[in-house]
Design a protein around this motif. Structure first.
Motif, short mmCIF file in Angstrom:
data_model
loop_
_atom_site.label_atom_id
_atom_site.label_comp_id
_atom_site.label_asym_id
_atom_site.label_seq_id
_atom_site.Cartn_x
_atom_site.Cartn_y
_atom_site.Cartn_z
N LEU A 43 0.85 -1.19 0.00
CA LEU A 43 0.00 0.00 0.00
C LEU A 43 0.88 1.25 0.00
CD1 LEU A 43 -2.60 -1.02 2.70
CD2 LEU A 43 -2.93 -1.02 0.26
N THR A 142 -11.51 2.25 -9.22
CA THR A 142 -12.76 1.52 -9.01
C THR A 142 -13.75 2.41 -8.27
OG1 THR A 142 -11.95 0.65 -6.95
CG2 THR A 142 -11.67 -0.73 -8.88
N ASP A 143 -14.91 1.87 -8.04
CA ASP A 143 -15.91 2.55 -7.22
C ASP A 143 -16.09 1.73 -5.96
OD1 ASP A 143 -18.21 4.69 -7.43
OD2 ASP A 143 -19.07 2.89 -6.53
N ARG A 144 -16.64 2.38 -4.92
CA ARG A 144 -16.88 1.61 -3.70
C ARG A 144 -17.90 0.50 -3.91
NH1 ARG A 144 -14.94 3.77 1.08
NH2 ARG A 144 -16.52 2.67 2.27
N GLY A 145 -18.68 0.61 -4.96
CA GLY A 145 -19.68 -0.42 -5.24
C GLY A 145 -19.20 -1.51 -6.19
N THR A 146 -17.96 -1.40 -6.65
CA THR A 146 -17.40 -2.43 -7.52
C THR A 146 -17.24 -3.72 -6.73
OG1 THR A 146 -16.17 -0.75 -8.69
CG2 THR A 146 -15.45 -3.01 -8.99
N SER A 147 -17.52 -4.86 -7.35
CA SER A 147 -17.37 -6.09 -6.58
C SER A 147 -15.89 -6.48 -6.52
CB SER A 147 -18.21 -7.22 -7.16
OG SER A 147 -17.65 -7.67 -8.34
N TYR A 148 -15.55 -7.08 -5.39
CA TYR A 148 -14.16 -7.43 -5.11
C TYR A 148 -13.61 -8.41 -6.14
CZ TYR A 148 -10.30 -9.55 -2.49
OH TYR A 148 -9.09 -10.05 -2.10
N PRO A 207 -11.18 4.93 -4.48
CA PRO A 207 -12.41 4.69 -5.25
C PRO A 207 -13.41 5.84 -5.13
CG PRO A 207 -12.03 2.96 -3.64
CD PRO A 207 -11.06 4.03 -3.35
N GLU A 212 -22.75 3.50 -3.39
CA GLU A 212 -23.00 3.07 -2.01
C GLU A 212 -24.32 3.58 -1.48
OE1 GLU A 212 -19.68 1.83 1.20
OE2 GLU A 212 -19.90 3.91 0.73
N VAL B 122 -18.19 -9.48 -1.93
CA VAL B 122 -18.06 -8.24 -1.17
C VAL B 122 -17.81 -7.07 -2.13
CG1 VAL B 122 -16.50 -7.08 0.43
CG2 VAL B 122 -17.27 -9.38 0.91
N LYS B 123 -18.33 -5.91 -1.77
CA LYS B 123 -18.06 -4.71 -2.57
C LYS B 123 -16.75 -4.08 -2.11
CE LYS B 123 -21.98 -4.82 -4.77
NZ LYS B 123 -21.94 -5.40 -6.11
N MET B 124 -16.17 -3.27 -2.97
CA MET B 124 -14.86 -2.68 -2.68
C MET B 124 -14.85 -1.74 -1.48
SD MET B 124 -12.47 -3.82 -4.23
CE MET B 124 -11.17 -2.66 -3.85
N GLY B 125 -15.99 -1.10 -1.19
CA GLY B 125 -16.03 -0.07 -0.15
C GLY B 125 -15.40 -0.51 1.15
N ILE B 126 -15.82 -1.66 1.66
CA ILE B 126 -15.33 -2.12 2.96
C ILE B 126 -13.85 -2.52 2.88
CG2 ILE B 126 -16.09 -4.52 2.65
CD1 ILE B 126 -16.94 -4.42 5.62
N VAL B 128 -11.64 -1.12 0.98
CA VAL B 128 -10.86 0.13 0.98
C VAL B 128 -10.80 0.72 2.38
CG1 VAL B 128 -10.83 2.48 0.11
CG2 VAL B 128 -11.34 0.60 -1.42
N ASP B 129 -11.91 0.62 3.12
CA ASP B 129 -11.90 1.13 4.51
C ASP B 129 -10.83 0.39 5.33
OD1 ASP B 129 -13.91 2.84 3.90
OD2 ASP B 129 -15.51 1.56 4.68
N GLN B 131 -8.13 -1.09 4.18
CA GLN B 131 -6.80 -0.69 3.71
C GLN B 131 -6.42 0.68 4.26
OE1 GLN B 131 -7.07 -3.03 -0.52
NE2 GLN B 131 -6.56 -0.89 -0.58
N GLN B 132 -7.41 1.56 4.37
CA GLN B 132 -7.15 2.88 4.93
C GLN B 132 -6.65 2.78 6.37
OE1 GLN B 132 -7.45 5.36 2.75
NE2 GLN B 132 -6.39 6.57 4.29
#
Lengths: 212, 152
Positions: A43, A142-148, A207, A212, B122-126, B128-129, B131-132
């Motif tokens: 990171l 990406t966006d926060r709503g993008t799937s992992y 993102p 969201e 899972v969506k990326m939002g969590i 990224v949180d 990782q932050q």
């Protein structure tokens, strides 16, 4: 006295195998052979609040943009894309473009493997793609709503593209390159030879927050 | 005919004396390779597949963070973070990382690797949180756990 001397003192061992079997089955069932594999990533450090973020003045041609929105639709270089496995070749083509005709680039091209040099001379050197591998940046947003799953799939392709470039350069496969042991001087030498002049410039942007 | 009779008189037992030894060998193999699960997984874990996998070199430097939808339905349907045996909030991660770092020696502290075991839905939002938070405590080496994809 004579009687006791003749008595057999064996412990019955017929059940030994059964006991061992029982234990064996227990361990067979509880074993999960460790599978700690994955995509390693470093990171970026936390931004220093006292230091202004540097102004990025990169030419558009030096940035390879991959965007994914909240409904998992992919945009590569502003063109929609369905099949993520195509990203790998696009990244390779982008990084090994050598658009700039200076001496530094010429030296770098000469250090590549034969197949890569042919590739650059036949298909590279486009004026609208990256100037040199050192300037090339792959930007992945990406966006926060993008799937992992999509995120990891694309990251996999981008990292794979770089690994294949490095591997090809020293005559290894991408996997062999990844498994080089950096604590061994000989292998570390191969590693730095493969990496020299071609940094892995992958920028994973913060993102967006639409989904969201 | 007499030839056949002779053959029939030989012993037909398979020697089984070495059977326990063989079984013990297998037993020791599995005993040595077994890693007993240290924590129950409370979230769904369908690990995504990828091709370019790195292997972890030293397991002692690795800590795990699980992210996924809770298995128990009364915990809600939103993805949650699990560390050790509990579901936690993203703000608890810093404390967890510091605890894990304390277990290591001075030299190894910067090399701590956080393995993120994230469910594929899972969506990326969590992520990224998380990782932050990891950036905040300077645990920057991460590994997205994935299984090997075979197809080409």
């Amino acid at each position: 006295m004579a009687k006791s001397k003749n008595r057999k003192v064996d412990i019955p061992s017929a059940s030994l195998a059964d006991i061992a079997f029982l234990l064996l089955i227990f361990f067979l069932v509880t074993t999960t052979i460790a599978s700690d594999k994955g995509i390693a990533l470093l990171l970026p450090p936390k931004p220093d609040p006292n230091v202004e973020p540097p102004d990025i003045t990169k030419n558009q041609r030096n940035i390879f943009k991959v965007n994914v929105n909240s409904s998992d639709r992919i945009l590569v270089e502003d063109e929609p894309l369905q099949d993520i496995s195509k990203i790998r070749d696009m990244v390779k083509e982008f990084v090994l473009n050598f658009g700039d005709q200076n001496q530094e680039n010429q030296d770098l091209i000469n250090s590549l493997s034969g197949a890569q040099r042919n590739f650059v001379l036949s298909q590279g050197r486009k004026p609208d793609s990256s100037d040199s591998p050192g300037d090339a940046v792959v930007s992945f947003k990406t966006d926060r709503g993008t799937s992992y799953e999509i995120y990891l799939g694309i990251l996999d392709e981008i990292m794979g593209a770089y690994d294949e470039i490095y591997g090809d350069r020293v005559g290894l496969t991408a996997e062999e390159f990844r498994n080089l042991d950096k604590s061994d001087p000989a292998q570390n030498d191969v590693y730095s030879r493969a990496r020299e002049g071609i940094p892995r410039n992958v920028s994973i942007a913060e993102p967006t927050k639409i989904g969201e | 005919m007499s030839k056949f009779k002779k053959k029939a008189s030989t012993s037909q037992d398979i020697p089984t004396a070495s059977l326990p030894d063989i079984i013990f060998m297998l037993l020791f193999f599995f005993m040595v390779t077994t890693v007993l699960r240290e924590s129950d997984i409370l979230v769904e874990q369908k690990i995504p597949a990828a091709k370019e996998l790195n292997k972890l070199e030293r397991k002692s430097l690795v800590s795990y963070i699980y992210i996924g939808k809770p298995k128990q339905s009364d915990m809600g349907a939103e993805p949650r973070i699990q560390i050790n045996d509990r579901l936690v909030q993203p703000t608890d991660i810093q404390k967890f990382v510091n605890e894990e770092k304390d277990k290591l020696t001075e030299v190894e502290r910067d090399q701590i690797t956080m393995a993120l075991k994230v469910d594929r839905d899972v969506k990326m939002g969590i992520v990224v949180d998380v990782q932050q938070e990891l950036k905040e405590v300077n645990a920057r080496k991460i590994l997205y756990s994935a299984i090997k994809r075979i197809d080409r």
